[in-house]
Write a protein that holds these residues in place. Structure first.
Motif, short mmCIF file in Angstrom:
data_model
loop_
_atom_site.label_atom_id
_atom_site.label_comp_id
_atom_site.label_asym_id
_atom_site.label_seq_id
_atom_site.Cartn_x
_atom_site.Cartn_y
_atom_site.Cartn_z
N PHE A 106 47.29 47.64 6.46
CA PHE A 106 47.33 48.84 6.77
C PHE A 106 46.07 49.14 7.77
N GLY A 107 45.15 48.51 7.77
CA GLY A 107 43.97 48.42 8.64
C GLY A 107 42.85 49.50 8.07
N TYR A 108 43.14 49.76 6.90
CA TYR A 108 42.29 50.92 6.25
C TYR A 108 40.74 50.29 5.79
N GLN A 109 41.00 49.06 5.72
CA GLN A 109 39.34 48.48 5.34
C GLN A 109 38.72 48.21 6.63
N LEU A 110 39.33 48.01 7.68
CA LEU A 110 38.77 47.77 9.04
C LEU A 110 38.24 48.97 9.47
N SER A 111 38.95 50.08 9.28
CA SER A 111 38.49 51.31 10.05
C SER A 111 37.40 51.99 8.98
N THR A 112 37.29 51.51 7.64
CA THR A 112 36.10 51.64 6.95
C THR A 112 34.99 51.06 7.25
N ILE A 113 35.07 49.80 7.31
CA ILE A 113 33.81 49.00 7.84
C ILE A 113 33.19 49.60 9.29
N VAL A 114 34.21 50.03 10.31
CA VAL A 114 33.73 50.40 11.41
C VAL A 114 33.00 51.43 11.21
N ASP A 115 33.70 52.54 10.46
CA ASP A 115 32.82 53.94 10.30
C ASP A 115 31.45 53.57 9.48
N ALA A 116 31.39 52.64 8.50
CA ALA A 116 30.07 52.40 7.86
C ALA A 116 29.12 51.79 9.01
N TRP A 117 29.51 51.08 9.80
CA TRP A 117 28.82 50.31 10.69
C TRP A 117 28.17 51.45 11.58
N HIS A 118 29.07 52.42 12.14
CA HIS A 118 28.43 53.55 13.00
C HIS A 118 27.34 54.32 12.12
N TYR A 119 27.69 54.58 11.01
CA TYR A 119 26.72 55.52 10.39
C TYR A 119 25.47 54.66 9.96
N TRP A 120 25.29 53.47 9.39
CA TRP A 120 24.38 52.90 9.32
C TRP A 120 23.57 52.41 10.24
N ARG A 121 24.07 52.14 11.10
CA ARG A 121 23.27 51.88 12.54
C ARG A 121 22.57 53.26 13.13
N GLU A 122 23.43 54.37 12.92
CA GLU A 122 22.55 55.65 13.15
C GLU A 122 21.33 55.99 12.08
N ALA A 123 21.53 55.59 10.99
CA ALA A 123 20.60 56.16 9.80
C ALA A 123 19.46 55.26 9.68
N GLU A 124 19.77 53.95 9.85
CA GLU A 124 18.66 53.03 9.86
C GLU A 124 18.49 52.08 11.16
N PRO A 125 18.32 52.68 12.05
CA PRO A 125 18.04 51.96 13.51
C PRO A 125 17.39 50.80 13.36
N GLU A 126 16.24 50.93 12.85
CA GLU A 126 15.32 49.69 12.58
C GLU A 126 15.92 48.25 12.11
N LYS A 127 16.79 48.77 11.26
CA LYS A 127 17.18 47.44 10.50
C LYS A 127 18.62 46.99 11.03
N TYR A 128 19.22 47.98 11.63
CA TYR A 128 20.76 47.62 12.18
C TYR A 128 20.99 47.47 13.67
N GLU A 129 19.89 47.78 14.25
CA GLU A 129 20.28 47.82 15.91
C GLU A 129 19.98 46.29 16.54
N GLU A 130 19.63 45.44 15.83
CA GLU A 130 19.19 44.04 16.27
C GLU A 130 20.55 43.67 16.86
N GLY A 131 20.62 42.54 17.82
CA GLY A 131 21.71 42.29 18.54
C GLY A 131 22.13 41.28 17.81
N ASN A 132 21.67 40.62 16.90
CA ASN A 132 22.42 39.34 16.35
C ASN A 132 22.78 39.59 14.98
N ILE A 133 23.39 40.36 14.62
CA ILE A 133 23.98 40.87 13.34
C ILE A 133 25.35 40.77 13.45
N TYR A 134 26.01 40.09 12.45
CA TYR A 134 27.43 39.67 12.45
C TYR A 134 27.98 39.77 11.01
N PHE A 135 29.23 39.96 10.75
CA PHE A 135 30.13 40.24 9.54
C PHE A 135 30.69 38.87 9.18
#
Length: 597
Positions: A106-135
């Protein structure tokens, strides 16, 4: 030959994973934890692909679902294959497979991961703003059914050391391990089924990936939707077992502790209020010992569809537990229920390398406090003990203060009183290593302060003493000031904020600071005491009342939790005693009947 129609390489749980061949691969080797070179070599040897965040964002915006690894490789910019010299970091995803054919229909897990990615990248930019982070998402990172011979070899190499994506949760190259402990809500399922949505999955009867309507998602038992279900069934087979009830999910959770967060159960509002999940309200669960994991498997608490997975997972669980315990230097436990205190006592003797021990917001029964302190005292590398909001008895405090190699002791809101402060003072008298003591918010009065002052006369190691938010008045402050001014040369900082001292106590502390340049006494609030004016005295009283209200509100959830645990512990103790009495009476009745016969 595959045994099931859709045996999918899943690192998150067992029902979709095929039995593993026993043959060893020449490229297999042991990989060290928390070592980037070893982890990179593992990814290269097992031909593992990581998922680019931009691809997940585009896929979510298009309303799609995860493709198999085989199809994702055909999409430009979807995957990243680590090279033997590449520098990268990853986020591990631990999740349920909600159907045998597709983990997220149903794509629920996909949307949850994307939402968390947007949030944590904004909350902790020094940790998640690197360009070589993958899932790492198993469905796209590993080859899926149906696999070629070469893909099967790569899949087998990956499965043998799958714990590296979770047990490395504390390494610098792992940003975090995200869990999706919540299944897709029924409302989302009903809406998408009514919309006539289809998803691409591999169907054995077709021999290829085809679009299958979600309305063909059927409840299944042991992977079968009915008596006539076989390998060529065209339905989707749902799996509704909860996250912590699945063997592979629980193993991944245990491997990742404590650096893991459940992104499916944290709403946006809660995440924005508590950006750090290591907050006061973060519930840290004790790691299971291998024996506890095996007990839950044997009682069928953890579900495995393929029984051939049980033994390898148990062995891997023991291996990872031993490796992590052998290198664990900081142990932190929050909101510990009273029924888990025995598990903590069972775990402590295994923490041979731990240097810092944190216990926050817990209720430890009186009968278990001394065994806990003794277990801590026997840790050879222990240097810091920090206990918050845990009621402690004076003998327990005495044991903690006497740990010979301890350098920092912090007891916050532990209800020590003057007796507890006297126990700390007794330990300070002969301690040769303790450099920092924090005793905030413990109800310590003048008697406790005088005992500490007497200990400082013979202690020449302690550098910091924090006594803020206590009940120390002038006589206690004067005793501390005189001990520091005349007989102690080691102390560097004394914190006395928010204690009800009058002008004499304040002047004595200032005199000690004036005579010793190396001594720093925290004066916040001291200069506002009643030295000359009625307004100054009123301001001091109002400030103390305000601080008391703030501290009371902050500690209210902790006190409620402790009282709840105390009540439940008393109820449990009484129930156990009643059951023991009933068993004793039954045995007595049986023995009397036997004697009559």
């Amino acid at each position: 030959m595959e045994l099931r129609p859709c045996t999918i390489g899943n690192a998150s749980e067992g029902p979709e994973r095929p039995p593993r061949p026993q043959q060893e691969e020449s490229m297999d080797s042991e990989y060290e934890l928390n070592c980037f070179e070893a982890f990179r070599q593992y990814c290269v040897n097992a031909n593992i692909a990581l998922v680019r965040p931009t691809f997940l964002e585009e896929l979510c915006a298009a309303g799609g679902v995860w493709p198999r690894r085989q199809e994702a490789e055909q999409i430009p910019g979807a995957l990243y294959k680590p090279g033997p010299h590449d520098e990268f970091s990853f986020i591990g995803i631990s999740h349920c497979w909600e159907s045998r054919e597709h983990p997220d229909p149903f794509g629920y897990q996909l949307s949850t991961i994307v939402d968390a990615w947007h949030y944590w990248r904004e909350a902790e930019p020094e940790k998640y703003e690197e360009g070589n982070i993958y899932f790492f998402i198993d469905y796209m990172s590993l080859p899926q059914f149906k696999r070629s011979a070469e893909e099967q070899k790569s899949f087998q190499r990956a499965m043998k050391h799958m714990h590296l994506f979770y047990a490395n949760s504390g390494a610098t190259f792992c940003k975090s391990v995200w869990r999706l402990g919540k299944l897709t809500p029924p409302s989302v399922k009903r809406r998408q089924i009514c919309q006539g949505r289809t998803i691409p999955v591999y169907i054995v009867a077709e021999g290829k990936v085809v679009e299958v309507p979600l309305k063909r998602l059927k409840r299944s038992v042991d992977g079968k939707c009915g008596p006539s279900c076989d390998d060529h069934c065209r339905n989707l087979h749902a799996n509704d077992i909860v996250y912590l009830g699945r063997g592979w999910c629980r193993a991944e959770y245990e491997w990742a502790k404590p650096n893991t967060v459940d992104i499916s159960r944290q709403g946006v509002c809660l995440r924005r209020c508590c950006a750090q999940y290591h907050s006061w309200f973060y519930r840290f669960s004790l790691p299971w010992t291998p024996e506890a994991f095996q007990r839950n498997v044997s009682t069928n608490t953890l579900k495995f569809t393929h029984r051939s997975d049980i033994k390898p997972v148990i062995e891997l669980q023991r291996k990872v537990f031993d490796q992590k315990v052998a290198t664990l230097e900081k142990f932190e436990c929050n909101w510990l229920p009273c029924h888990e205190v025995e598990d903590l006592l069972e775990l402590l003797p295994l923490l041979g390398a731990v240097q810092e021990f944190w216990l926050t917001e817990a209720y430890v029964p009186h009968s278990q406090q001394l065994p806990l302190a003794n277990a801590l005292a026997r840790r050879p590398a222990l240097q810091k003990v920090l206990i918050n909001s845990v009621r402690l008895e004076p003998p327990v405090v005495q044991v903690l203060a006497d740990v010979p190699q301890l350098r920092t002791l912090r007891l916050f809101a532990c209800g020590l009183g003057d007796a507890g402060a006297g126990a700390v003072a007794a330990g300070l008298t002969q301690h040769a290593a303790l450099q920092e003591v924090w005793l905030e918010c413990n109800g310590i009065g003048d008697l406790g302060a005088e005992a500490l002052a007497k200990a400082l006369e013979s202690n020449h190691v302690l550098e910091l003493l924090d006594l803020q938010l206590n009940h120390i008045r002038s006589s206690g402050a004067i005793a501390l000031a005189e001990a520091l001014r005349l007989r102690n040369e080691a102390m560097r900082r004394l914190v006395m904020r928010y204690n009800p001292m009058d002008a004499q106590g304040v002047q004595a502390l200032r005199r000690a600071v004036a005579e010793k340049e190396s001594l720093d006494v925290d004066h916040e609030g001291l200069e506002r005491n009643a030295e000359s004016s009625y307004c100054g005295w009123m301001f001091c009283v109002l400030l103390r009342v305000f601080v008391w209200i703030v501290v009371t509100i902050a500690l209210c959830p902790m006190k409620c939790f402790v009282w709840r645990q105390r009540v439940s512990g008393c109820i449990g103790t009484r129930l156990c005693s009643h059951r023991a009495e009933a068993r004793h009476e039954a045995v007595s009745d049986d023995s009397s009947v036997a004697s009559m016969d």
